[in-house]
Motif scaffolding. Sequence first.
Motif, PDB file in Angstrom:
ATOM      1  N   LYS A 278       0.870  -1.200  -0.025  1.00  0.00           N
ATOM      2  CA  LYS A 278      -0.175   0.085  -0.074  1.00  0.00           C
ATOM      3  C   LYS A 278       0.832   1.382  -0.091  1.00  0.00           C
ATOM      4  O   LYS A 278       0.481   2.275  -0.481  1.00  0.00           O
ATOM      5  N   LEU A 279       1.837   1.213   0.707  1.00  0.00           N
ATOM      6  CA  LEU A 279       2.906   2.385   0.848  1.00  0.00           C
ATOM      7  C   LEU A 279       3.325   2.482  -0.724  1.00  0.00           C
ATOM      8  O   LEU A 279       3.436   3.736  -1.039  1.00  0.00           O
ATOM      9  N   LYS A 280       3.781   1.524  -1.282  1.00  0.00           N
ATOM     10  CA  LYS A 280       4.466   1.602  -2.643  1.00  0.00           C
ATOM     11  C   LYS A 280       3.492   2.364  -3.523  1.00  0.00           C
ATOM     12  O   LYS A 280       3.863   3.175  -4.282  1.00  0.00           O
ATOM     13  N   ASN A 281       2.378   2.209  -3.378  1.00  0.00           N
ATOM     14  CA  ASN A 281       1.367   2.779  -4.244  1.00  0.00           C
ATOM     15  C   ASN A 281       1.129   4.339  -3.926  1.00  0.00           C
ATOM     16  O   ASN A 281       0.905   5.019  -4.869  1.00  0.00           O
ATOM     17  N   ARG A 282       1.165   4.539  -2.692  1.00  0.00           N
ATOM     18  CA  ARG A 282       1.158   6.082  -2.360  1.00  0.00           C
ATOM     19  C   ARG A 282       2.491   6.651  -2.612  1.00  0.00           C
ATOM     20  O   ARG A 282       2.345   7.807  -3.024  1.00  0.00           O
ATOM     21  N   LEU A 283       3.620   6.010  -2.811  1.00  0.00           N
ATOM     22  CA  LEU A 283       4.987   6.670  -3.114  1.00  0.00           C
ATOM     23  C   LEU A 283       4.829   6.910  -4.676  1.00  0.00           C
ATOM     24  O   LEU A 283       5.566   7.864  -4.924  1.00  0.00           O
ATOM     25  N   ARG A 284       4.031   6.469  -5.363  1.00  0.00           N
ATOM     26  CA  ARG A 284       3.955   6.653  -6.909  1.00  0.00           C
ATOM     27  C   ARG A 284       3.463   7.929  -7.022  1.00  0.00           C
ATOM     28  O   ARG A 284       3.588   8.401  -8.292  1.00  0.00           O
ATOM     29  N   LYS A 285       2.723   8.633  -5.980  1.00  0.00           N
ATOM     30  CA  LYS A 285       2.035   9.970  -6.252  1.00  0.00           C
ATOM     31  C   LYS A 285       3.030  11.048  -5.816  1.00  0.00           C
ATOM     32  O   LYS A 285       2.658  12.071  -6.064  1.00  0.00           O
ATOM     33  N   VAL A 286       4.166  10.653  -5.038  1.00  0.00           N
ATOM     34  CA  VAL A 286       5.117  11.545  -4.899  1.00  0.00           C
ATOM     35  C   VAL A 286       5.901  11.983  -5.817  1.00  0.00           C
ATOM     36  O   VAL A 286       6.625  11.374  -6.839  1.00  0.00           O
ATOM     37  N   LYS A 287       6.365  13.333  -6.037  1.00  0.00           N
ATOM     38  CA  LYS A 287       7.070  13.905  -7.008  1.00  0.00           C
ATOM     39  C   LYS A 287       8.509  13.155  -7.151  1.00  0.00           C
ATOM     40  O   LYS A 287       9.170  12.733  -6.064  1.00  0.00           O
ATOM     41  N   PRO A 288       8.957  12.726  -8.469  1.00  0.00           N
ATOM     42  CA  PRO A 288       9.882  11.959  -8.700  1.00  0.00           C
ATOM     43  C   PRO A 288      11.116  12.286  -7.752  1.00  0.00           C
ATOM     44  O   PRO A 288      12.188  11.634  -7.104  1.00  0.00           O
ATOM     45  N   LYS A 289      11.472  13.775  -8.203  1.00  0.00           N
ATOM     46  CA  LYS A 289      12.770  14.224  -7.551  1.00  0.00           C
ATOM     47  C   LYS A 289      12.690  14.363  -6.224  1.00  0.00           C
ATOM     48  O   LYS A 289      13.646  13.762  -5.279  1.00  0.00           O
ATOM     49  N   VAL A 290      11.625  14.287  -5.600  1.00  0.00           N
ATOM     50  CA  VAL A 290      11.243  14.368  -3.995  1.00  0.00           C
ATOM     51  C   VAL A 290      11.541  12.919  -3.456  1.00  0.00           C
ATOM     52  O   VAL A 290      12.248  12.681  -2.607  1.00  0.00           O
ATOM     53  N   LEU A 291      11.003  11.730  -4.250  1.00  0.00           N
ATOM     54  CA  LEU A 291      11.094  10.490  -3.727  1.00  0.00           C
ATOM     55  C   LEU A 291      12.654  10.068  -3.976  1.00  0.00           C
ATOM     56  O   LEU A 291      13.059   9.500  -2.963  1.00  0.00           O
ATOM     57  N   ASP A 292      13.348  10.511  -5.048  1.00  0.00           N
ATOM     58  CA  ASP A 292      14.768  10.167  -5.267  1.00  0.00           C
ATOM     59  C   ASP A 292      15.553  10.807  -3.928  1.00  0.00           C
ATOM     60  O   ASP A 292      16.490  10.005  -3.209  1.00  0.00           O
ATOM     61  N   GLU A 293      15.275  12.121  -3.651  1.00  0.00           N
ATOM     62  CA  GLU A 293      16.166  12.587  -2.380  1.00  0.00           C
ATOM     63  C   GLU A 293      15.690  11.847  -1.232  1.00  0.00           C
ATOM     64  O   GLU A 293      16.661  11.706  -0.430  1.00  0.00           O
ATOM     65  N   GLN A 294      14.550  11.498  -0.834  1.00  0.00           N
ATOM     66  CA  GLN A 294      14.033  10.756   0.456  1.00  0.00           C
ATOM     67  C   GLN A 294      14.670   9.427   0.404  1.00  0.00           C
ATOM     68  O   GLN A 294      15.229   9.046   1.313  1.00  0.00           O
ATOM     69  N   PHE A 295      14.754   8.637  -0.761  1.00  0.00           N
ATOM     70  CA  PHE A 295      15.388   7.393  -0.584  1.00  0.00           C
ATOM     71  C   PHE A 295      17.014   7.525  -0.487  1.00  0.00           C
ATOM     72  O   PHE A 295      17.507   6.752   0.248  1.00  0.00           O
ATOM     73  N   SER A 296      17.551   8.534  -1.327  1.00  0.00           N
ATOM     74  CA  SER A 296      18.997   8.583  -1.208  1.00  0.00           C
ATOM     75  C   SER A 296      19.390   8.971   0.341  1.00  0.00           C
ATOM     76  O   SER A 296      20.320   8.538   1.000  1.00  0.00           O
TER      77      SER A 296
ATOM     78  N   GLN B 181      11.115   3.646   7.196  1.00  0.00           N
ATOM     79  CA  GLN B 181      11.366   5.128   7.637  1.00  0.00           C
ATOM     80  C   GLN B 181      10.720   6.030   6.738  1.00  0.00           C
ATOM     81  O   GLN B 181       9.793   6.951   7.213  1.00  0.00           O
ATOM     82  N   ILE B 182      10.558   5.676   5.396  1.00  0.00           N
ATOM     83  CA  ILE B 182       9.885   6.630   4.448  1.00  0.00           C
ATOM     84  C   ILE B 182       8.346   6.425   4.579  1.00  0.00           C
ATOM     85  O   ILE B 182       7.757   7.536   4.372  1.00  0.00           O
ATOM     86  N   GLY B 183       7.984   5.356   5.364  1.00  0.00           N
ATOM     87  CA  GLY B 183       6.503   5.153   5.388  1.00  0.00           C
ATOM     88  C   GLY B 183       5.953   6.029   6.533  1.00  0.00           C
ATOM     89  O   GLY B 183       4.771   6.357   6.353  1.00  0.00           O
ATOM     90  N   LYS B 184       6.722   6.542   7.434  1.00  0.00           N
ATOM     91  CA  LYS B 184       6.575   7.345   8.394  1.00  0.00           C
ATOM     92  C   LYS B 184       5.765   8.611   7.999  1.00  0.00           C
ATOM     93  O   LYS B 184       4.593   9.175   8.780  1.00  0.00           O
ATOM     94  N   ASP B 185       6.271   9.078   6.726  1.00  0.00           N
ATOM     95  CA  ASP B 185       5.713  10.277   6.182  1.00  0.00           C
ATOM     96  C   ASP B 185       4.399  10.059   5.126  1.00  0.00           C
ATOM     97  O   ASP B 185       3.934  10.910   4.960  1.00  0.00           O
ATOM     98  N   TYR B 186       4.240   8.740   4.882  1.00  0.00           N
ATOM     99  CA  TYR B 186       3.392   8.647   3.896  1.00  0.00           C
ATOM    100  C   TYR B 186       2.272   7.663   4.207  1.00  0.00           C
ATOM    101  O   TYR B 186       1.190   7.377   3.623  1.00  0.00           O
ATOM    102  N   ARG B 187       2.129   6.694   5.476  1.00  0.00           N
ATOM    103  CA  ARG B 187       1.332   5.780   5.867  1.00  0.00           C
ATOM    104  C   ARG B 187      -0.045   6.560   6.256  1.00  0.00           C
ATOM    105  O   ARG B 187       0.207   7.523   6.766  1.00  0.00           O
ATOM    106  N   LYS B 188      -1.205   6.157   6.042  1.00  0.00           N
ATOM    107  CA  LYS B 188      -2.240   6.804   6.872  1.00  0.00           C
ATOM    108  C   LYS B 188      -2.867   5.751   7.854  1.00  0.00           C
ATOM    109  O   LYS B 188      -2.834   4.587   7.827  1.00  0.00           O
TER     110      LYS B 188
END
Length: 162
Positions: A19-37, A155-162
């Motif tokens: 479910k988190l993966k599906n929410r991450l698809r809606k995050v801006k690509p540059k933002v997602l890349d920076e968060q993962f990095s 960790q990334i899910g803390k910002d995007y889980r509902k």
Amino acid sequence: MDLENFRRESKSEYSSNQKLKNRLRKVKPKVLDEQFSQLNDEVFEEIDCLDCANCCKTTSPIFLNTDIDRLAKVFRMKSSGFIEEYLHRDEEGDFVLNSSPCPFLNEDNKCLVYEDRPKACREYPHTNRKKMHGILTLTLKNTLVCPAVFKIFQQIGKDYRK
């Protein structure tokens, strides 16, 4: 590294991570890349791959022709001999190892061919690269293989889980 505990926890969190993966698809690509990095750097400050090597114990990288040629040279074999001894084609037609754990993994979890390892091994677990949107499905799968990827997802899910 307690791999048995990791396996249980990563499996129990898998549907939530889907479910988190599906929410991450809606995050801006540059933002997602920076968060993962950023999370990649933080998590790998804590986790030492040599304590685990689960990727080498349970999965196979894809071997490109350049990887095969390079490793065949290391073993003073012809590329065809290297393929015959170590590899087969998977369902997608890619060259992968015949068996796991990787035949080049030593008992101390160090790689026998580390300097000449395949490109896929060099880049694993792919959490510090650009265009993470394109590999979210692979990254989700890797939450079941790599404790670092699992932790990054948590960790990334803390910002995007509902």
